[in-house]
Design an enzyme around this catalytic site. Structure first.
Site, PDB file in Angstrom:
ATOM      1  N   VAL A 234     -31.545   2.258  -4.036  1.00  0.00           N
ATOM      2  CA  VAL A 234     -31.663   0.819  -3.768  1.00  0.00           C
ATOM      3  C   VAL A 234     -31.209   0.490  -2.339  1.00  0.00           C
ATOM      4  CG1 VAL A 234     -31.528  -0.147  -6.080  1.00  0.00           C
ATOM      5  CG2 VAL A 234     -29.429   0.570  -4.923  1.00  0.00           C
TER       6      VAL A 234
ATOM      7  N   ARG B  32       0.836  -1.206   0.000  1.00  0.00           N
ATOM      8  CA  ARG B  32       0.000   0.000   0.000  1.00  0.00           C
ATOM      9  C   ARG B  32       0.875   1.264   0.000  1.00  0.00           C
ATOM     10  NH1 ARG B  32      -5.304  -0.236   0.313  1.00  0.00           N
ATOM     11  NH2 ARG B  32      -6.274   1.635   1.097  1.00  0.00           N
TER      12      ARG B  32
ATOM     13  N   CYS C 231     -19.151   2.499   6.140  1.00  0.00           N
ATOM     14  CA  CYS C 231     -19.385   3.180   7.422  1.00  0.00           C
ATOM     15  C   CYS C 231     -20.771   3.007   8.017  1.00  0.00           C
ATOM     16  CB  CYS C 231     -19.101   4.664   7.234  1.00  0.00           C
ATOM     17  SG  CYS C 231     -17.471   4.939   6.563  1.00  0.00           S
TER      18      CYS C 231
ATOM     19  N   ARG D  22     -36.511  23.000   8.332  1.00  0.00           N
ATOM     20  CA  ARG D  22     -36.238  22.149   9.501  1.00  0.00           C
ATOM     21  C   ARG D  22     -35.869  20.740   9.070  1.00  0.00           C
ATOM     22  NH1 ARG D  22     -41.838  22.842  12.279  1.00  0.00           N
ATOM     23  NH2 ARG D  22     -42.299  22.436  10.095  1.00  0.00           N
TER      24      ARG D  22
HETATM   25  C1  UGA Z   1     -20.495   8.588   5.174  1.00  0.00           C
HETATM   26  C2  UGA Z   1     -20.861   9.956   5.762  1.00  0.00           C
HETATM   27  O1  UGA Z   1     -21.685  10.682   4.853  1.00  0.00           O
HETATM   28  C3  UGA Z   1     -19.574  10.760   6.052  1.00  0.00           C
HETATM   29  O2  UGA Z   1     -19.923  11.991   6.672  1.00  0.00           O
HETATM   30  C4  UGA Z   1     -18.688   9.945   6.974  1.00  0.00           C
HETATM   31  O3  UGA Z   1     -17.472  10.625   7.262  1.00  0.00           O
HETATM   32  C5  UGA Z   1     -18.354   8.614   6.304  1.00  0.00           C
HETATM   33  O4  UGA Z   1     -19.596   7.904   6.056  1.00  0.00           O
HETATM   34  C6  UGA Z   1     -17.476   7.828   7.229  1.00  0.00           C
HETATM   35  O5  UGA Z   1     -17.915   7.478   8.347  1.00  0.00           O
HETATM   36  O6  UGA Z   1     -16.309   7.608   6.911  1.00  0.00           O
HETATM   37  P1  UGA Z   1     -19.812   7.695   2.755  1.00  0.00           P
HETATM   38  O7  UGA Z   1     -20.035   6.346   3.342  1.00  0.00           O
HETATM   39  O8  UGA Z   1     -18.563   7.958   1.990  1.00  0.00           O
HETATM   40  O9  UGA Z   1     -19.871   8.808   3.914  1.00  0.00           O
HETATM   41  O10 UGA Z   1     -21.008   7.980   1.756  1.00  0.00           O
HETATM   42  P2  UGA Z   1     -22.424   8.754   1.801  1.00  0.00           P
HETATM   43  O11 UGA Z   1     -22.402   9.867   0.836  1.00  0.00           O
HETATM   44  O12 UGA Z   1     -22.839   9.066   3.174  1.00  0.00           O
HETATM   45  O13 UGA Z   1     -23.404   7.631   1.206  1.00  0.00           O
HETATM   46  C7  UGA Z   1     -23.665   6.429   1.906  1.00  0.00           C
HETATM   47  C8  UGA Z   1     -24.726   5.629   1.192  1.00  0.00           C
HETATM   48  O14 UGA Z   1     -26.002   6.259   1.277  1.00  0.00           O
HETATM   49  C9  UGA Z   1     -24.434   5.435  -0.305  1.00  0.00           C
HETATM   50  O15 UGA Z   1     -24.730   4.096  -0.636  1.00  0.00           O
HETATM   51  C10 UGA Z   1     -25.408   6.387  -0.971  1.00  0.00           C
HETATM   52  O16 UGA Z   1     -25.779   5.977  -2.272  1.00  0.00           O
HETATM   53  C11 UGA Z   1     -26.584   6.327  -0.014  1.00  0.00           C
HETATM   54  N1  UGA Z   1     -27.459   7.529  -0.094  1.00  0.00           N
HETATM   55  C12 UGA Z   1     -26.979   8.746   0.287  1.00  0.00           C
HETATM   56  C13 UGA Z   1     -28.750   7.394  -0.555  1.00  0.00           C
HETATM   57  O17 UGA Z   1     -29.185   6.284  -0.899  1.00  0.00           O
HETATM   58  N2  UGA Z   1     -29.557   8.507  -0.624  1.00  0.00           N
HETATM   59  C14 UGA Z   1     -29.112   9.728  -0.238  1.00  0.00           C
HETATM   60  O18 UGA Z   1     -29.915  10.706  -0.308  1.00  0.00           O
HETATM   61  C15 UGA Z   1     -27.796   9.850   0.214  1.00  0.00           C
END
Ligand code: UGA
Length: 436
Positions: A246, A19, A252, A236
């Site tokens: 989906v 890595r 995370c 709000r």
């Molecule tokens: C998430 C958090 O958003 C970050 O703030 C956090 O730092 C990170 O986890 C972490 O703990 O490291 P991430 O997992 O990269 O970030 O991605 P997100 O953008 O949160 O999306 C997560 C999932 O939710 C994805 O599968 C996305 O497609 C889904 N999602 C998100 C939806 O289905 N609808 C939405 O409106 C938003």
């Protein structure tokens, strides 16, 4: 950080030499828009990637701990503890090597009160006269927008116990070089640790909430985008994270909710644990409902039907397929006897293969990995869209339709495409949160 603090020396160390070699090469081990340019600008100047861990520990004044904390195997229905063995080992090594005061910063997502564990290990194993202050500084960046999130964070949290104010000020002075002061907040150590878990749980809960409403929309003929808009314009509620899909995935949300459930259970807070477990159940239900819809709507069932799977990453903008909804959905489609032609612009083939683990009686699961959307589409009868990559909007859908077995179906898991145009072309088009 290296970009914004050119006078501070950053040394990134890892026990995984492959890595580190990748970080030192032209092919970084993760894809993230804008990251290449930053690494190239600072590498070898104030950003060093190395396997010389002890030297780095010895020299450092501040050590950021960014070690993964995966879920342990579940031993009951509710939740899963985070595996802290990597962090424990690392603390022992720091204690053994350190010869002067250091600030230890938890960046990894950890269960509440991990700070105690870290302090104890350091205290019990340190060399005489060497002290440590332990801070929590959780990471809130999202994959796909990591650089933007780091450059313009909504907030930076620095948590510490009483008596660590000096250490908090030192860490604050690093962030202050590019983050406005009112966005850097200090708080207690346990609050900071819990704020990270709670933020992810609340975000995931919003996705599960809107996905639960999408099921109602499909049943009554309402449109989830209209409903989302109608709700999100209320200040709000707010408009973000109300996009039906989906289901949520990634490294995370699932892990952190499991950790929160575990914590709640271990505190005897069973109703709290059940409450958060429901967010995970809703997510599983959303993935299964999507597959069920494909089964119900494709005439004659899915046995031997060729399906083009567009998108495998857990979200667009990343090549990460950890805990991706595509994995659950593809395995369920394979169980139905479908053969899959999978295309994702960024996920490496090996990651796709490793996710498709379904075992079928007397036959091998039929899947092929394609390197272009048209290869996956030509000769298929069904398309499922599982990641919202922009490039799928740019597909020539008229040409695609002509190369497919008829009647041709599209199941859009992210409301990415123009429904009326596709229906006009002759597709049977169904999307999450709308009636067909
Ligand atoms: C998430 C958090 O958003 C970050 O703030 C956090 O730092 C990170 O986890 C972490 O703990 O490291 P991430 O997992 O990269 O970030 O991605 P997100 O953008 O949160 O999306 C997560 C999932 O939710 C994805 O599968 C996305 O497609 C889904 N999602 C998100 C939806 O289905 N609808 C939405 O409106 C938003």
């Amino acid at each position: 950080m290296a970009l914004k603090c050119p006078k501070v020396q950053f040394t990134v160390v890892d026990i995984d030499s492959k890595r580190i070699a990748a970080w030192n090469s032209d092919h970084l081990p993760v894809y993230e828009a804008g990251l290449d340019d930053i690494v190239r600008a600072r590498r070898g100047i104030n950003l060093i990637f190395s396997t010389e861990i002890d030297n780095a520990i010895y020299d450092a004044d501040i050590i950021l701990i960014a070690i993964n904390t995966p879920s342990m195997e579940k031993d009951n229905r509710l939740g899963a503890a985070a595996d802290l063995r990597g962090i424990e080992q690392c603390m022992r090594r720091i204690a053994k090597v350190a010869r002067h005061y250091k600030i230890i910063v938890e960046k990894s997502t950890v269960p509440c009160r991990t700070g105690d564990l870290i302090s104890n290990i350091l205290r019990q194993n340190s060399n005489p006269g060497v002290n440590f202050d332990v801070l929590s500084n959780p990471e809130f960046l999202s994959e796909g927008s990591a650089i933007r999130d780091l450059l313009y964070p909504d907030r930076v949290i620095i948590g510490g116990l009483d008596g660590t104010e000096g250490a908090q000020d030192v860490l604050k002075s690093i962030y202050s070089r590019w983050v406005p002061d009112d966005r850097i907040i200090t708080m207690g150590l346990w609050s900071s640790e819990l704020a990270k878990l709670a933020s992810n749980a609340l975000l995931a809960q919003r996705v599960s909430s809107i996905n639960s409403i999408s099921a109602v929309c499909e049943a009554v003929g309402a449109d989830i985008n209209e409903v989302s808009r109608g709700c999100g314009l209320d200040a709000r509620i707010g408009s973000q994270f109300l996009q039906a899909s989906v289901g949520f995935g990634g490294a995370c949300f699932h892990k952190d909710i499991q950790s929160l459930i575990w914590l709640s259970e271990s505190l005897g807070l069973h109703d709290v644990a059940e409450y958060w477990d429901q967010v995970l159940k809703m997510n599983e239900s959303q993935m299964s409902r999507f597959v069920q819809r494909v089964i119900n709507e494709v005439e004659g069932g899915l046995k031997d039907i060729r399906i083009a799977v567009l998108g495998f990453a857990f979200k667009s903008g990343t090549g990460d397929a950890r805990n991706t909804p595509a994995s659950h959905i593809c395995n369920q489609l394979l169980r139905q006897g479908a053969s899959l032609f999978i295309y994702d612009p960024k996920v490496p083939d090996e990651q796709i293969r490793n996710n498709l683990t379904v075992e079928l009686d007397n036959r091998k699961p039929q899947f092929h990995i394609c390197h272009d959307a048209y290869n996956a589409i030509a000769g298929s009868q069904v398309i499922v869209i599982l990641t919202a990559w922009d490039e799928f909007q740019a597909v020539d859908w008229s040409e695609a339709h002509s190369q497919m077995i008829q009647p041709a179906y599209i199941f859009d898991g992210h409301r990415l495409l123009d429904a009326s145009y596709l229906k006009q072309l002759g597709f049977h088009y169904a999307s999450v949160g709308t009636h067909s």
